[in-house]
Enzyme design. Structure first.
Site, short mmCIF file in Angstrom:
data_model
loop_
_atom_site.label_atom_id
_atom_site.label_comp_id
_atom_site.label_asym_id
_atom_site.label_seq_id
_atom_site.Cartn_x
_atom_site.Cartn_y
_atom_site.Cartn_z
CE1 TYR A 139 -3.34 2.79 0.70
CE2 TYR A 139 -1.82 3.27 2.49
CZ TYR A 139 -2.99 3.66 1.85
OH TYR A 139 -3.49 4.83 2.07
CE LYS A 143 -2.88 6.55 -1.69
NZ LYS A 143 -4.12 6.97 -2.60
#
Length: 338
Positions: A139, A143
């Site tokens: 993640y 990002k």
């Protein structure tokens, strides 16, 4: 003004969409399951069925928009790296390219402080904090790539703003507090670390306030901002206070950070064979055991951001909303990304 909100059917996106409707807008709500936002559709918001993995669909949705809030993301502590890349990287690429192609006036991208988290204590971090050499989760890595793509689009002429809200909570949250509480109800919530770490939490309405400000702030274009409640709270005493209000046991077995990290690594290895989400990940250990606080002076100065709701008030409001519908979410400890 024509406004597109990706991830509008999720937690933050639905709160943002509601605020836009209350301001008199008829935003275009992009998502897949519109059950959460049916009241907004009844008030004039527009449903845009959208999968961020469909590049052509995403680019087409950007046509005619004056402002895009790119809130949609795969936001979880565990999952297939290919899914994170397809949604958080390629989905963001499609949004940025669509915004450029259609001459959108401004793109506001919701990122995360996870992009600069290196697994160690971090206090009063500012926006110029370098990215770590290794990211704490797929993640976080994806990002960061999303930030790269948004910043690249800015160099190509797209007005952009990046916000990094930390640990969002509030009514409708299905990940952060609900998972911790569900584990506590089951008697399976340990205290990770020595319990002295401080963190920033951010009430969802404060994040929405920052997003609305970012739409018009002239000094914000091309910049990145941390968004928090600016309170630096002691995490585990706060968790215990919530459990006490819910009449749950506050006797949480301490799990030293090195032990927790080793256990999480073993659980992750097993999960790769079973395909099931591990009960604990190394990323989660870092999030719940380390100090993570951020300096929001830039957001105050450039956006005029001021947290309107304290953590205590936000927790009280969240618990009131849960009173007739106690969370039953199960899964890993701290499954929310932060």
């Amino acid at each position: 003004m024509k406004i597109l909100v990706t991830g509008a059917t999720g937690f933050l996106g639905s709160h943002l969409s509601g605020a836009l409707v209350r301001q008199g807008h008829q935003p275009f709500l992009a998502g897949r399951n519109f059950a959460r936002v049916k009241p907004l559709l009844a008030q004039g918001a527009n449903a845009v069925p959208l999968d961020l993995r469909d590049r052509a669909q995403v680019i087409a949705a950007c046509a005619g928009m004056d402002l895009i809030y790119h809130v949609g993301a795969l936001s979880t502590a565990w999952g297939d790296p290919a899914d994170f890349a397809a949604i958080n990287v390629e989905g963001t690429r499609a949004v940025a390219d669509g915004a450029l192609h259609h001459g959108v006036g401004r793109l506001i991208y919701v990122s995360s402080p996870a992009v600069v988290f290196a697994g160690r204590d971090q206090q009063n971090i500012m926006e110029d904090q370098p990215y770590p050499p290794r990211f704490s989760s797929p993640y976080a890595a994806t990002k960061k790539r999303g930030e790269d793509l948004v910043n690249e689009a800015h160099t190509r002429g797209l007005p952009t703003v990046i916000l990094r809200p930390k640990a969002i909570f509030g009514p409708g949250d299905r990940a952060l507090l609900p998972r911790l509480i569900a584990r506590a109800r089951a008697g399976r919530l340990p205290q990770l670390g020595d319990g002295t770490n401080r963190v920033d939490l951010t009430y969802v309405d404060n994040v929405v306030h920052a997003l609305l400000l970012a739409a018009a702030a002239p000094r914000a274009v091309g910049k990145t901002y941390f968004i928090t409640n600016d309170e630096h709270i002691p995490l585990w005493p706060t968790i215990r206070a919530v459990l006490e209000q819910l009449k749950l046991s506050t006797q949480l077995r301490p799990l030293p950070t090195p032990v927790a990290l080793t256990l999480a690594w073993l659980l992750e290895q097993r999960a790769r064979y079973t395909g099931q989400e591990p009960l604990l990940t190394r990323y989660t250990v870092g999030i719940l055991a380390r100090t993570q606080t951020y300096d929001i002076r830039a957001a105050r100065q450039d956006l005029g951001y001021q947290p309107h709701c304290t953590v205590a008030e936000g927790i009280a409001q969240t618990l009131r909303m849960w009173a007739s519908d106690a969370p039953t979410t199960t899964g890993s400890v701290g499954g929310a990304t932060a």
